[in-house]
Scaffold this motif. Structure first.
Motif, PDB file in Angstrom:
ATOM      1  N   ASN A 193       0.826  -1.215   0.000  1.00 24.10           N
ATOM      2  CA  ASN A 193       0.000   0.000   0.000  1.00 24.10           C
ATOM      3  C   ASN A 193       0.859   1.264   0.000  1.00 24.10           C
ATOM      4  OD1 ASN A 193       0.851  -0.288   2.636  1.00 24.10           O
ATOM      5  ND2 ASN A 193      -1.120   0.239   3.550  1.00 24.10           N
ATOM      6  N   VAL A 194       2.050   1.201   0.567  1.00 26.27           N
ATOM      7  CA  VAL A 194       2.966   2.345   0.506  1.00 26.27           C
ATOM      8  C   VAL A 194       3.474   2.506  -0.920  1.00 26.27           C
ATOM      9  CG1 VAL A 194       5.201   3.224   1.281  1.00 26.27           C
ATOM     10  CG2 VAL A 194       3.634   2.211   2.928  1.00 26.27           C
ATOM     11  N   GLU A 195       3.819   1.391  -1.562  1.00 25.55           N
ATOM     12  CA  GLU A 195       4.298   1.442  -2.942  1.00 25.55           C
ATOM     13  C   GLU A 195       3.234   1.974  -3.894  1.00 25.55           C
ATOM     14  OE1 GLU A 195       6.146  -2.046  -4.460  1.00 25.55           O
ATOM     15  OE2 GLU A 195       7.338  -2.340  -2.661  1.00 25.55           O
ATOM     16  N   ILE A 249       1.041   4.266  -3.267  1.00 18.58           N
ATOM     17  CA  ILE A 249       0.780   5.685  -3.057  1.00 18.58           C
ATOM     18  C   ILE A 249       2.007   6.538  -3.348  1.00 18.58           C
ATOM     19  CG2 ILE A 249       0.196   7.407  -1.311  1.00 18.58           C
ATOM     20  CD1 ILE A 249      -1.534   5.261   0.004  1.00 18.58           C
ATOM     21  N   LEU A 250       3.148   6.118  -2.862  1.00 18.43           N
ATOM     22  CA  LEU A 250       4.366   6.906  -3.051  1.00 18.43           C
ATOM     23  C   LEU A 250       5.076   6.504  -4.340  1.00 18.43           C
ATOM     24  CD1 LEU A 250       5.819   6.860   0.564  1.00 18.43           C
ATOM     25  CD2 LEU A 250       4.529   8.669  -0.546  1.00 18.43           C
ATOM     26  N   PRO A 251       5.836   7.394  -4.938  1.00 13.01           N
ATOM     27  CA  PRO A 251       6.521   7.086  -6.196  1.00 13.01           C
ATOM     28  C   PRO A 251       7.826   6.322  -5.977  1.00 13.01           C
ATOM     29  CG  PRO A 251       6.937   9.348  -5.587  1.00 13.01           C
ATOM     30  CD  PRO A 251       5.986   8.792  -4.562  1.00 13.01           C
ATOM     31  N   ILE A 252       7.734   5.133  -5.353  1.00 13.05           N
ATOM     32  CA  ILE A 252       8.942   4.352  -5.077  1.00 13.05           C
ATOM     33  C   ILE A 252       8.945   3.030  -5.826  1.00 13.05           C
ATOM     34  CG2 ILE A 252       9.327   5.391  -2.819  1.00 13.05           C
ATOM     35  CD1 ILE A 252       8.093   2.836  -1.590  1.00 13.05           C
ATOM     36  N   HIS A 253       7.993   2.817  -6.696  1.00 14.12           N
ATOM     37  CA  HIS A 253       7.921   1.566  -7.435  1.00 14.12           C
ATOM     38  C   HIS A 253       8.762   1.674  -8.712  1.00 14.12           C
ATOM     39  CE1 HIS A 253       4.694   4.235  -8.684  1.00 14.12           C
ATOM     40  NE2 HIS A 253       4.863   3.735  -9.887  1.00 14.12           N
ATOM     41  N   PHE A 254       9.090   0.532  -9.268  1.00 12.01           N
ATOM     42  CA  PHE A 254       9.811   0.524 -10.531  1.00 12.01           C
ATOM     43  C   PHE A 254       8.844   0.916 -11.637  1.00 12.01           C
ATOM     44  CE2 PHE A 254      12.372  -2.311  -7.916  1.00 12.01           C
ATOM     45  CZ  PHE A 254      13.639  -1.818  -8.164  1.00 12.01           C
ATOM     46  N   THR A 255       9.259   1.850 -12.475  1.00 13.97           N
ATOM     47  CA  THR A 255       8.421   2.324 -13.570  1.00 13.97           C
ATOM     48  C   THR A 255       8.982   1.805 -14.893  1.00 13.97           C
ATOM     49  OG1 THR A 255       9.731   4.323 -13.869  1.00 13.97           O
ATOM     50  CG2 THR A 255       7.902   4.456 -12.297  1.00 13.97           C
TER      51      THR A 255
END
Length: 103
Positions: A85-87, A89-95
């Motif tokens: 759920n943090v991933e 919302i925040l832009p910390i995932h791999f794009t």
């Protein structure tokens, strides 16, 4: 594999550039996000295994203190194993931009 996110915030763009360069060279991490904060500060976020992120953030902070002319680390943090759920919302995932560089 346990993943972590590490963030360094620094005063001045050259300082965050030095930190980013050092982090990806010091450990097996990928830059997933960078942007401006406020008052001339910038931040960069990296992802990787927990131990690698810890090593990268330490090296990035040290490089700013030694190499940067007028730049300084204003904040940093490491979040080991952030929940989904943090991933989301925040832009910390791999794009799609960062995925080719994922280690």
């Amino acid at each position: 594999m346990p993943m972590a996110v590490g963030v360094i915030e620094a005063l001045s763009f050259p300082a965050i550039l030095i930190a980013s360069d050092t982090m990806v060279k010091a450990a097996e991490v990928s830059i997933v996000f960078y942007d401006k904060s406020e008052s001339g500060r910038f931040f960069v976020a990296v992802r990787g295994r927990v131990a690698e992120v810890q090593r990268a953030v330490a090296a990035g902070m040290e490089s700013v203190e030694q190499e940067s002319h007028g730049g300084e680390v204003t904040s940093h943090y490491i979040v080991p194993n952030p929940p989904e759920n943090v991933e989301s919302i925040l832009p910390i995932h791999f794009t799609s931009k960062s995925e080719p560089f994922r280690l």
